[in-house]
Design a protein around this motif. Structure first.
Motif, mmCIF file in Angstrom:
data_model
loop_
_atom_site.group_PDB
_atom_site.id
_atom_site.type_symbol
_atom_site.label_atom_id
_atom_site.label_comp_id
_atom_site.label_asym_id
_atom_site.label_seq_id
_atom_site.Cartn_x
_atom_site.Cartn_y
_atom_site.Cartn_z
ATOM 1 N N THR A 196 0.517 -1.370 0.082
ATOM 2 C CA THR A 196 0.011 0.160 -0.042
ATOM 3 C C THR A 196 0.747 1.294 -0.035
ATOM 4 O O THR A 196 2.062 1.063 0.313
ATOM 5 N N LYS A 197 0.348 2.147 -0.300
ATOM 6 C CA LYS A 197 0.596 3.739 0.053
ATOM 7 C C LYS A 197 0.921 4.091 1.196
ATOM 8 O O LYS A 197 0.329 3.244 2.430
ATOM 9 N N PRO A 198 1.344 4.879 1.872
ATOM 10 C CA PRO A 198 1.570 4.837 3.458
ATOM 11 C C PRO A 198 0.422 5.220 4.244
ATOM 12 O O PRO A 198 -0.844 5.944 2.895
ATOM 13 N N ILE A 199 -0.227 5.223 4.751
ATOM 14 C CA ILE A 199 -1.806 4.491 6.337
ATOM 15 C C ILE A 199 -0.948 5.260 7.373
ATOM 16 O O ILE A 199 -0.451 4.933 8.231
ATOM 17 N N PRO A 200 -1.644 6.963 7.197
ATOM 18 C CA PRO A 200 -1.335 7.770 8.158
ATOM 19 C C PRO A 200 -1.631 7.296 9.644
ATOM 20 O O PRO A 200 -3.245 6.397 9.570
ATOM 21 N N GLY A 201 -0.867 7.091 10.905
ATOM 22 C CA GLY A 201 -1.570 6.179 11.729
ATOM 23 C C GLY A 201 -1.684 4.689 12.457
ATOM 24 O O GLY A 201 -2.138 4.590 13.025
ATOM 25 N N LEU A 202 -0.930 4.110 11.114
ATOM 26 C CA LEU A 202 -0.805 2.731 11.446
ATOM 27 C C LEU A 202 -0.446 2.279 12.199
ATOM 28 O O LEU A 202 1.499 2.956 12.811
ATOM 29 N N ASP A 203 -1.145 1.012 13.273
ATOM 30 C CA ASP A 203 -0.813 0.499 14.062
ATOM 31 C C ASP A 203 -0.486 -1.051 14.236
ATOM 32 O O ASP A 203 -0.297 -1.790 14.787
ATOM 33 N N VAL A 204 0.289 -0.892 13.307
ATOM 34 C CA VAL A 204 0.214 -2.078 13.019
ATOM 35 C C VAL A 204 1.969 -2.528 12.926
ATOM 36 O O VAL A 204 2.718 -2.472 11.957
ATOM 37 N N LYS A 205 2.334 -3.936 13.746
ATOM 38 C CA LYS A 205 4.139 -3.756 13.547
ATOM 39 C C LYS A 205 3.928 -5.762 13.894
ATOM 40 O O LYS A 205 3.990 -6.245 14.570
ATOM 41 N N GLY A 206 4.776 -5.722 12.996
ATOM 42 C CA GLY A 206 4.312 -7.622 13.328
ATOM 43 C C GLY A 206 5.305 -8.196 12.036
ATOM 44 O O GLY A 206 5.072 -7.462 10.373
ATOM 45 N N THR A 207 5.455 -9.503 11.965
ATOM 46 C CA THR A 207 4.916 -10.787 10.517
ATOM 47 C C THR A 207 3.835 -11.350 10.782
ATOM 48 O O THR A 207 3.516 -11.661 12.069
ATOM 49 N N PHE A 208 2.756 -11.816 10.288
ATOM 50 C CA PHE A 208 1.604 -12.023 9.890
ATOM 51 C C PHE A 208 1.494 -12.975 9.439
ATOM 52 O O PHE A 208 1.151 -12.653 8.267
ATOM 53 N N HIS A 209 0.619 -14.245 9.481
ATOM 54 C CA HIS A 209 0.607 -15.422 8.731
ATOM 55 C C HIS A 209 -0.761 -16.058 8.992
ATOM 56 O O HIS A 209 -1.360 -15.875 10.440
ATOM 57 N N ARG A 232 2.719 -8.122 6.437
ATOM 58 C CA ARG A 232 3.716 -7.076 7.439
ATOM 59 C C ARG A 232 3.616 -5.927 7.031
ATOM 60 O O ARG A 232 2.544 -5.035 5.999
ATOM 61 N N ASN A 233 3.990 -5.175 8.294
ATOM 62 C CA ASN A 233 3.945 -3.930 7.842
ATOM 63 C C ASN A 233 5.463 -3.369 7.358
ATOM 64 O O ASN A 233 6.739 -4.032 7.617
ATOM 65 N N ILE A 234 5.485 -2.381 6.759
ATOM 66 C CA ILE A 234 7.194 -1.612 6.061
ATOM 67 C C ILE A 234 7.168 0.025 6.732
ATOM 68 O O ILE A 234 6.400 0.913 6.034
ATOM 69 N N GLY A 235 7.543 0.032 7.679
ATOM 70 C CA GLY A 235 7.062 1.842 8.244
ATOM 71 C C GLY A 235 5.670 2.030 8.547
ATOM 72 O O GLY A 235 5.063 1.255 9.012
ATOM 73 N N ASP A 236 4.887 2.309 7.911
ATOM 74 C CA ASP A 236 3.697 2.842 7.609
ATOM 75 C C ASP A 236 2.770 1.949 6.772
ATOM 76 O O ASP A 236 1.462 2.930 6.503
ATOM 77 N N ARG A 237 3.543 0.802 5.854
ATOM 78 C CA ARG A 237 2.724 0.393 4.766
ATOM 79 C C ARG A 237 2.308 -0.899 5.230
ATOM 80 O O ARG A 237 2.764 -1.207 5.950
ATOM 81 N N ILE A 238 1.380 -1.481 3.979
ATOM 82 C CA ILE A 238 1.243 -2.700 4.432
ATOM 83 C C ILE A 238 1.404 -3.680 3.345
ATOM 84 O O ILE A 238 0.594 -3.643 1.922
#
Length: 370
Positions: A248-261, A270-276
């Motif tokens: 995605t493009k940057p998402i303001p206020g994204l509060d997801v950190k980690g790797t997910f399955h 996963r998040n890359i900074g404020d992207r998914i």
């Protein structure tokens, strides 16, 4: 190829070791050969301008298998085989971190999570009922429980209340990783040429003739590190498997950190900074995704976007910035193939979708066959 005297003399004469494939396996093999044979001439050939398979096209997961993936493996492999697979993946990750360094990898130890969609009650129940059993299997490797139960704290949609947490997973930047490995290779006097496709090889008593488009050259030993493109080398024991990914493009206020399955590892984000970053869905069309062609398909892209909207980012607007695909190497069993194909030709392939984890180790094992 229209090679000058200088080009031939510098890159294609008196070659000791030629490696086909400049991904994680190929460059680790080259670096290991340099350690073993300091004065040798080592040449790495890559058919793309960048690694053509998945080394720079993956999701950047430092992982070794979700609980549901491990349970899936136990249906077709023995306990000993599964333990060995996980141990090699874990060993490979430590080798990668040691060789490249966490700063160069942009390694982030956020941990990993497995989610369970609301309709996956059977899988949800099975994983939690067998969590202790799998933790006991893996304890000799990690000296601790790998999986534990946690309440979803990220606000995902259409999933069960509890997730599985794995503190041993992390994120890394695969572009930075490969750039660091390339710098190491060049610094060690290893020649890396891109946009050079190996079409065939002819074995002789004293070495191998490597056939390119319009040219050929001799090498003492030839090592294939082509993973998903290695089907013809292995008599079909390796099948290509395309993985489609979007970010995605940057998402303001994204509060997801980690790797997910979720869904037995067929989906991952996963998040890359404020992207998914979100990828997967190969199981929606196994036959169509058994291909070496890059690209996307409507059925998988639509499903990824739907899950992104309903599960990962419910109520949060997003825009897709980029889509791509990579080619993995799978087979009927998950054990990698690291073997001599003939007296002068070797291969290290079939990484089972775990190239980031196991690629460094397979590269060194490949070099040690020589």
């Amino acid at each position: 190829m229209n090679l000058s005297f200088w080009e031939w003399k510098t890159w294609f004469s008196d070659v000791d070791y030629t490696i086909v494939g400049s991904g994680i396996v190929g460059l680790h093999a080259a670096l290991r050969l340099r350690e073993r044979f300091p004065d040798s001439t080592i040449l790495v050939l890559e058919k793309g301008i960048l690694p053509e398979g998945a080394s720079t096209k993956n999701a950047g997961f430092a992982c070794f298998g979700s609980l549901s993936e491990i349970l899936d493996d136990l249906r077709t492999h023995s306990e000993e085989e599964v333990i060995e697979l996980v141990a090699k993946r874990w060993q490979g990750l430590q080798l990668l971190r040691k060789r490249v360094g966490d700063a160069a990898l942009d390694f982030r130890p956020y941990g990993g999570y497995e989610l369970f969609l609301s309709e996956d009650k059977h899988l949800y129940d099975e994983c939690f009922s067998r969590m202790t059993y799998v933790n006991d299997l893996l304890r000799p490797i990690f000296r601790a429980d790998v999986f534990s139960r946690e309440v979803d704290r990220f606000g995902f949609g259409q999933i069960h209340e509890y997730t599985l947490f794995n503190p041993f997973e992390g994120q890394l930047d695969t572009g930075q990783m490969m750039q660091a490995l390339l710098r190491m290779a060049v610094a060690q006097g290893i020649h890396v040429l891109t946009s050079v496709e190996v079409q065939n090889h002819i074995e002789h008593a004293d070495g191998v003739e490597v056939v390119l488009s319009g040219a050929s050259f001799k090498t003492r030993k030839l090592l294939y590190a082509t993973n998903g493109f290695a089907g013809s080398l292995t008599g079909g024991a390796v099948k290509p498997a395309r993985a489609q990914v979007l970010v995605t493009k940057p998402i303001p206020g994204l509060d997801v950190k980690g790797t997910f399955h979720f869904d037995r590892g067929y989906y991952y984000f996963r998040n890359i900074g404020d992207r998914i970053l979100f990828g997967g869905g190969r199981h929606l069309d196994f036959e169509g995704e058994t291909t070496t062609e890059m690209g996307q398909t409507e059925i998988i892209q639509q499903r990824l976007e739907q899950l992104l909207k309903d599960v990962i980012l419910p109520g949060t607007p997003f825009e897709i910035e980029r889509r791509w695909s990579g080619i993995m190497g799978l087979g009927a069993v998950k054990k990698p193939i690291v073997e001599a194909l003939s007296p002068h030709v070797y291969c290290g392939v079939r990484l089972g979708g775990m190239g980031v984890a196991i690629g460094s180790l397979i590269g060194e094992e490949l070099a040690d066959l020589v």
